[in-house]
Design a protein around this motif. Structure first.
Motif, PDB file in Angstrom:
ATOM      1  N   VAL A   1       2.462  -0.548   5.598  1.00  0.00           N
ATOM      2  CA  VAL A   1       1.011  -0.167   5.993  1.00  0.00           C
ATOM      3  C   VAL A   1       0.597   1.101   5.214  1.00  0.00           C
ATOM      4  O   VAL A   1      -0.636   1.205   4.694  1.00  0.00           O
ATOM      5  N   ARG A   2       1.553   1.970   5.081  1.00  0.00           N
ATOM      6  CA  ARG A   2       1.167   3.506   4.545  1.00  0.00           C
ATOM      7  C   ARG A   2       0.763   3.023   3.031  1.00  0.00           C
ATOM      8  O   ARG A   2       0.261   3.920   2.489  1.00  0.00           O
ATOM      9  N   SER A   3       1.545   2.078   2.493  1.00  0.00           N
ATOM     10  CA  SER A   3       1.192   1.801   0.948  1.00  0.00           C
ATOM     11  C   SER A   3      -0.176   1.014   0.710  1.00  0.00           C
ATOM     12  O   SER A   3      -0.537   1.189  -0.298  1.00  0.00           O
ATOM     13  N   LEU A   4      -0.604   0.764   1.836  1.00  0.00           N
ATOM     14  CA  LEU A   4      -2.236   0.263   1.766  1.00  0.00           C
ATOM     15  C   LEU A   4      -3.301   1.324   1.641  1.00  0.00           C
ATOM     16  O   LEU A   4      -3.085   2.356   2.476  1.00  0.00           O
ATOM     17  N   ARG A   5      -4.039   1.378   0.611  1.00  0.00           N
ATOM     18  CA  ARG A   5      -5.041   2.388   0.522  1.00  0.00           C
ATOM     19  C   ARG A   5      -6.033   2.580   1.602  1.00  0.00           C
ATOM     20  O   ARG A   5      -6.205   3.570   2.183  1.00  0.00           O
ATOM     21  N   ASN A   6      -6.745   1.604   1.814  1.00  0.00           N
ATOM     22  CA  ASN A   6      -7.343   1.243   3.052  1.00  0.00           C
ATOM     23  C   ASN A   6      -7.193  -0.037   3.713  1.00  0.00           C
ATOM     24  O   ASN A   6      -7.989  -0.898   3.525  1.00  0.00           O
ATOM     25  N   PRO A   7      -6.293  -0.017   4.684  1.00  0.00           N
ATOM     26  CA  PRO A   7      -6.148  -1.144   5.423  1.00  0.00           C
ATOM     27  C   PRO A   7      -7.211  -1.775   6.186  1.00  0.00           C
ATOM     28  O   PRO A   7      -7.895  -0.947   6.981  1.00  0.00           O
ATOM     29  N   THR A   8      -7.233  -3.066   6.069  1.00  0.00           N
ATOM     30  CA  THR A   8      -8.322  -3.686   7.149  1.00  0.00           C
ATOM     31  C   THR A   8      -7.517  -4.222   8.358  1.00  0.00           C
ATOM     32  O   THR A   8      -6.188  -4.208   8.168  1.00  0.00           O
TER      33      THR A   8
ATOM     34  N   SER B   1      -9.815   5.402  11.993  1.00  0.00           N
ATOM     35  CA  SER B   1     -10.870   6.208  11.242  1.00  0.00           C
ATOM     36  C   SER B   1     -11.045   5.706   9.953  1.00  0.00           C
ATOM     37  O   SER B   1     -11.994   6.147   9.167  1.00  0.00           O
ATOM     38  N   ARG B   2     -10.000   4.998   9.353  1.00  0.00           N
ATOM     39  CA  ARG B   2      -9.991   4.627   7.798  1.00  0.00           C
ATOM     40  C   ARG B   2      -9.960   3.150   7.650  1.00  0.00           C
ATOM     41  O   ARG B   2      -9.484   2.958   6.402  1.00  0.00           O
ATOM     42  N   ILE B   3     -10.015   2.382   8.428  1.00  0.00           N
ATOM     43  CA  ILE B   3      -9.871   0.992   8.435  1.00  0.00           C
ATOM     44  C   ILE B   3     -11.329   0.426   7.721  1.00  0.00           C
ATOM     45  O   ILE B   3     -12.171   0.742   8.278  1.00  0.00           O
ATOM     46  N   GLU B   4     -11.068  -0.542   6.702  1.00  0.00           N
ATOM     47  CA  GLU B   4     -11.993  -1.102   6.172  1.00  0.00           C
ATOM     48  C   GLU B   4     -12.266  -2.542   6.761  1.00  0.00           C
ATOM     49  O   GLU B   4     -11.338  -3.355   7.053  1.00  0.00           O
ATOM     50  N   TYR B   5     -13.223  -2.800   7.430  1.00  0.00           N
ATOM     51  CA  TYR B   5     -13.500  -3.845   8.219  1.00  0.00           C
ATOM     52  C   TYR B   5     -13.946  -5.223   7.287  1.00  0.00           C
ATOM     53  O   TYR B   5     -14.518  -4.901   6.320  1.00  0.00           O
ATOM     54  N   PRO B   6     -13.523  -6.546   7.762  1.00  0.00           N
ATOM     55  CA  PRO B   6     -13.894  -7.492   6.703  1.00  0.00           C
ATOM     56  C   PRO B   6     -15.745  -7.358   6.492  1.00  0.00           C
ATOM     57  O   PRO B   6     -16.220  -7.255   7.305  1.00  0.00           O
ATOM     58  N   GLU B   7     -15.908  -8.277   5.640  1.00  0.00           N
ATOM     59  CA  GLU B   7     -17.257  -8.424   4.997  1.00  0.00           C
ATOM     60  C   GLU B   7     -17.984  -8.773   6.122  1.00  0.00           C
ATOM     61  O   GLU B   7     -19.227  -8.342   6.270  1.00  0.00           O
TER      62      GLU B   7
ATOM     63  N   SER C   1      -1.638  -9.426   9.127  1.00  0.00           N
ATOM     64  CA  SER C   1      -1.094 -10.120   8.230  1.00  0.00           C
ATOM     65  C   SER C   1       0.335  -9.444   7.733  1.00  0.00           C
ATOM     66  O   SER C   1       1.461 -10.120   7.875  1.00  0.00           O
ATOM     67  N   MET C   2       0.274  -8.299   7.567  1.00  0.00           N
ATOM     68  CA  MET C   2       1.447  -7.254   7.049  1.00  0.00           C
ATOM     69  C   MET C   2       2.478  -7.399   8.323  1.00  0.00           C
ATOM     70  O   MET C   2       3.802  -7.710   7.999  1.00  0.00           O
ATOM     71  N   VAL C   3       2.001  -7.186   9.601  1.00  0.00           N
ATOM     72  CA  VAL C   3       3.163  -7.174  10.578  1.00  0.00           C
ATOM     73  C   VAL C   3       3.573  -8.482  11.053  1.00  0.00           C
ATOM     74  O   VAL C   3       4.792  -8.642  11.040  1.00  0.00           O
ATOM     75  N   GLN C   4       2.895  -9.734  10.947  1.00  0.00           N
ATOM     76  CA  GLN C   4       3.545 -10.959  10.902  1.00  0.00           C
ATOM     77  C   GLN C   4       4.371 -11.223   9.736  1.00  0.00           C
ATOM     78  O   GLN C   4       5.413 -11.978  10.029  1.00  0.00           O
ATOM     79  N   LYS C   5       4.085 -10.981   8.594  1.00  0.00           N
ATOM     80  CA  LYS C   5       4.811 -11.503   7.328  1.00  0.00           C
ATOM     81  C   LYS C   5       6.289 -10.548   7.469  1.00  0.00           C
ATOM     82  O   LYS C   5       7.273 -11.232   7.394  1.00  0.00           O
ATOM     83  N   ILE C   6       6.265  -9.409   7.818  1.00  0.00           N
ATOM     84  CA  ILE C   6       7.650  -8.558   7.884  1.00  0.00           C
ATOM     85  C   ILE C   6       8.537  -9.183   8.950  1.00  0.00           C
ATOM     86  O   ILE C   6       9.553  -9.199   8.665  1.00  0.00           O
ATOM     87  N   ILE C   7       7.871  -9.428   9.978  1.00  0.00           N
ATOM     88  CA  ILE C   7       8.799  -9.988  11.180  1.00  0.00           C
ATOM     89  C   ILE C   7       9.113 -11.280  10.924  1.00  0.00           C
ATOM     90  O   ILE C   7      10.202 -11.707  11.004  1.00  0.00           O
TER      91      ILE C   7
ATOM     92  N   GLU D   1      -1.625  -3.428  17.637  1.00  0.00           N
ATOM     93  CA  GLU D   1      -2.687  -2.396  18.401  1.00  0.00           C
ATOM     94  C   GLU D   1      -2.456  -0.968  18.032  1.00  0.00           C
ATOM     95  O   GLU D   1      -3.206  -0.365  18.026  1.00  0.00           O
ATOM     96  N   THR D   2      -1.167  -0.762  17.875  1.00  0.00           N
ATOM     97  CA  THR D   2      -0.747   0.813  17.861  1.00  0.00           C
ATOM     98  C   THR D   2      -1.176   1.358  16.364  1.00  0.00           C
ATOM     99  O   THR D   2      -1.798   2.075  16.259  1.00  0.00           O
ATOM    100  N   LEU D   3      -1.101   0.445  15.453  1.00  0.00           N
ATOM    101  CA  LEU D   3      -1.598   0.664  14.024  1.00  0.00           C
ATOM    102  C   LEU D   3      -2.921   0.779  13.882  1.00  0.00           C
ATOM    103  O   LEU D   3      -3.470   1.614  13.369  1.00  0.00           O
ATOM    104  N   LEU D   4      -3.682  -0.025  14.802  1.00  0.00           N
ATOM    105  CA  LEU D   4      -5.349  -0.121  14.683  1.00  0.00           C
ATOM    106  C   LEU D   4      -5.448   1.258  15.186  1.00  0.00           C
ATOM    107  O   LEU D   4      -6.611   1.756  14.955  1.00  0.00           O
ATOM    108  N   GLY D   5      -4.727   1.978  16.189  1.00  0.00           N
ATOM    109  CA  GLY D   5      -5.241   2.996  16.790  1.00  0.00           C
ATOM    110  C   GLY D   5      -4.918   4.110  15.967  1.00  0.00           C
ATOM    111  O   GLY D   5      -5.980   5.171  15.899  1.00  0.00           O
ATOM    112  N   ILE D   6      -4.112   4.079  15.100  1.00  0.00           N
ATOM    113  CA  ILE D   6      -3.547   5.080  14.351  1.00  0.00           C
ATOM    114  C   ILE D   6      -4.436   5.193  13.180  1.00  0.00           C
ATOM    115  O   ILE D   6      -5.033   6.320  12.644  1.00  0.00           O
TER     116      ILE D   6
END
Length: 746
Positions: A674-681, A729-735, A687-693, A721-726
């Protein structure tokens, strides 16, 4: 060859650690509990027996196992008290003046009869006067018997003494009585009544002594004629009887009361019954026999009762552990630790009991009974500590029982239960070593309050004894805290237990390794803190040890401090050195950080669960970037990419052996991705969490730990939920969610 070595290693580990999960070992440990309870209570509940022969010397000194009554000595003391009681003499008023009136009535009647000759009157008086006395006495006895005023035995004594002390009229007096005129009799009657009344008003066990005083009293009367005085003297003597008689029934009642009031002769607990080498007399032999101390007359009922009692206590412990305490049930090492804690607790009670005596019963309050409850709370399980407290209090009620009249003295059991419960409440969720001292103070206060309550409720309340008991209870609390602080490191090191207190200490940023991580690899430090937050939340969601995950995350990448610049989170404003070296070398450097981290943690004596997380958090995952880079390099060099072995680019493992190691591994990978994503949505994070698990699940990384698919779903939801909290402030919401929302608004 590698497979053979791996097989041998697995077999060795199973053999060495197999006892931890062996049902046989578990049974033996529970049997050890049974033996501990049995031998801790046997000396209090089962009297010791001796091989004693009558009229032979005793080979041992024999002490009284409990306080009992010496029946022979008690009977002797009762008889001595009864014999010391003086015979009871009862005063009986016969009302002798009535006999006086009856005699004078007869005299007046017969003397006035002129038709009866003098000789006839003499014969009548000789015959009638004794009959008058007998009739008077019989009438009194009948009346007294009917009224039940006096006992039958007393009336028999009255009749007997009156007959024995009967006064016989002189023969010449029978000739003088007919010559008394009416005037003589009239003058004599009141004098006679006065003399008899005066003499019979005093206690007269001997009528003869009273009769000796008659003449003196008559001579001082107003009678002028000598004949009158002589006849009044004889009549008074004839009427007088004893009025104090031996009362057999009252005497027996007084002696019975004396026997009843005589306190029993007690043989106190610990009192010497027979000295070593002393010849056994019949009396001593009978006493030992009555106390069931003879080996040839053993009573097996107490042994059977103790066996049932101990079995019930162990069954209670077994049923709780098998149904509720999974940590102890699934690990015999922890069960062994529980056994050791019980041994220490009962041993401390037995040591204190050795100094307890009838003069110092309150010394029992010095026993650090809360020691076991505090250790179980800190090292194992809080509910198990409550159950153990009940067993400790039962043990205290038996071990410190000094009375011998009952099986339990629950004064000590009550105090033990109170201090154990208070210690558990004080230590619940403890996070610092100082909490143990606070718990010790709580034990002091609750123990003192319990002792005060018992002393105030006692019939033998004594201020001095109460103050001494309070001081001993305070000493117990302080001693308990010192012992817990001293024993905690022993259990933590010996059994590899990471208590909450130890974990909190290891999470201190001032720890040398964490300070090294912060100063030399600030990027890795920040990454570790983030992984700690993620893994703690995920672990708590599935019931795992969240604090262990957090602290394990702090140390999981400590090996990166050896080559910090080769890890991307530390490459700020510097060129990536992996761009200029062979991918196989890069792979070796990356893989080495787990091995290096374990070595560093072991060098710093970090507990095993922590370095196991550092060793296992990557499992046997593939370094895909360098593997594909190596494949591409093979193609450029004209080599066949298939010649490249995927196994060479995998971490050596082992795979995660615990839920905590697996959770930290997932959180580590998720945080880095997730840190590697510039502006994670939101969608990208999910998707990233599900894919890794899923990738780790497909790669069989969870095969050696007991994570379930349901728990993996909970982990995924919690991490998202924890990542969304972290990153809120910089999450880009879907269109479709951001239509109409101006840039920069959220």
């Amino acid at each position: 060859m590698n497979q053979q070595q791996s097989s041998f290693k697995d077999k060795f580990q199973y053999t060495a650690g197999g006892w931890k999960y062996s049902a046989t070992a578990r049974f033996l440990l529970f049997f050890l509990f049974w033996l501990l309870f049995y031998f801790s209570f046997s000396d209090k509940l089962i009297p010791q027996t001796y091989d004693i022969q009558l009229n032979a010397p005793s080979e041992k000194m024999i002490l009284a196992p409990k306080q009992v009554e010496d029946e022979r000595a008690s009977l002797k003391a009762q008889e001595t008290a009864a014999q010391s009681v003086e015979p009871v003499n009862t005063f009986v008023s016969l009302k002798n003046e009535n006999l006086v009136n009856s005699l004078y009535d007869k005299l007046e009647q017969l003397n006035s009869d002129t038709q009866v000759t003098l000789e006839e009157k003499v014969d009548i008086y000789r015959r009638e006067l004794p009959l008058k006395r007998e009739e008077f006495l019989n009438a009194f006895l009948r009346a007294s018997s009917a009224s039940t005023l006096y006992s039958a035995t007393l009336l028999e004594e009255v009749q007997k003494q009156a007959a024995e002390q009967e006064y016989r009229f002189p023969e010449e007096s029978f000739f003088k009585l007919p010559r008394l005129t009416k005037e003589d009799l009239k003058a004599m009657r009141p004098v006679t009544i006065d003399v008899v009344t005066e003499l019979m008003s005093d206690r007269r066990p001997d009528a003869q002594a009273a009769r000796a005083q008659v003449a003196e009293l008559v001579n001082t009367s107003n009678l002028t004629k000598n004949t009158q005085r002589k006849m009044v003297t004889e009549i008074a003597r004839f009427v007088l009887t004893p009025n104090v008689f031996f009362d057999k029934q009252a005497t027996e009642e007084a002696r019975a009361q004396a026997r009843e009031n005589t306190p029993p002769v007690l043989i106190k607990k610990g009192e010497v019954l027979v000295e070593k080498g002393q010849i056994i007399t019949k009396e001593q032999y009978d006493l030992l026999d009555s106390m069931e101390l003879l080996k040839d007359k053993v009573n097996y009922m107490p042994q059977l009762g103790l066996i049932v009692l101990v079995t019930l206590m162990v069954l209670l412990l077994v049923m709780y552990i098998m149904q509720r305490s999974t940590a102890v049930r699934d690990n015999n090492a922890k069960l062994l630790m529980l056994v050791l804690i019980f041994i220490l607790n009962f041993l401390s009670m037995k040591i204190v009991a050795m100094g307890q005596s009838a003069e110092l019963p309150y010394l029992a309050y010095l026993a650090p009974v809360a020691l076991g409850a505090m250790l179980i709370t800190l090292l194992l399980d809080v509910p198990l500590a409550f159950l153990s407290s009940v067993l400790f209090s039962t043990g205290a009620a038996i071990i410190f029982n000094q009375t011998g009249d009952t099986l339990f003295d629950y004064r000590y059991g009550f105090v033990a239960l109170m201090v154990c419960f208070s210690a558990i409440f004080a230590l619940h969720r403890a996070s610092q070593r100082s909490t143990i001292l606070k718990a010790g103070v709580m034990v002091c206060l609750v123990g003192s309050a319990s002792v005060v309550a018992l002393n105030l409720l006692s019939d033998e309340y004594n201020l001095r004894t109460m103050l001494q008991s309070i001081s001993v209870a305070v000493g117990s609390g302080l001693l308990t805290a010192v012992l817990v602080i001293g024993l905690m490191p022993f259990f933590e090191v010996t059994f590899g237990i990471l208590s909450a207190l130890k974990l909190v200490e290891l999470s201190n940023p001032n720890h040398p390794l964490l300070r090294k991580l912060l100063t030399e690899t600030p990027g890795t430090y920040h990454h570790s803190v983030m992984v700690g937050n993620l893994s703690e939340a995920a672990a708590e969601a599935i019931g795992a040890n969240g604090l262990l995950c957090r602290v394990g995350s702090f140390y999981h990448d400590i090996g990166k401090t050896k080559r910090p610049s080769y890890f991307i989170e530390n490459q700020s404003n510097i060129e990536n050195p992996h761009d200029h070296i062979d991918p196989k070398l890069s792979k070796s450097i990356i893989i080495a950080h787990a091995r290096d981290g374990v070595e560093m943690l072991k060098d710093h004596k970090i507990p095993k669960p922590i370095w196991e997380i550092a060793e296992q958090h990557h499992g046997t995952t593939l370094l895909k970037y360098f593997y594909h880079k190596a494949q591409k390099q093979y193609e450029e060099e004209g080599k066949e990419p298939s010649e490249l072995q995927e196994a060479d680019f995998r971490y050596p493992g082992p795979k995660a052996q615990s839920k905590e190691a697996a959770v930290v591994g997932i959180a580590d990978c998720v945080e880095a991705a997730v840190r590697s994503l510039r502006n994670p949505t939101v969608e990208q994070i999910e998707s990233m969490v599900q894919k890794i698990i899923k990738n780790r699940l497909d790669d069989h990384q969870f095969n050696e730990c007991d994570l379930t698919l349901k728990e993996l779903d909970k982990i995924a939801i919690t991490l998202k939920e924890t990542l969304l909290g972290i990153f809120h402030s910089r999450i880009e919401y879907p269109e479709d969610l951001t239509k109409g929302v101006k840039k920069g608004e959220s």
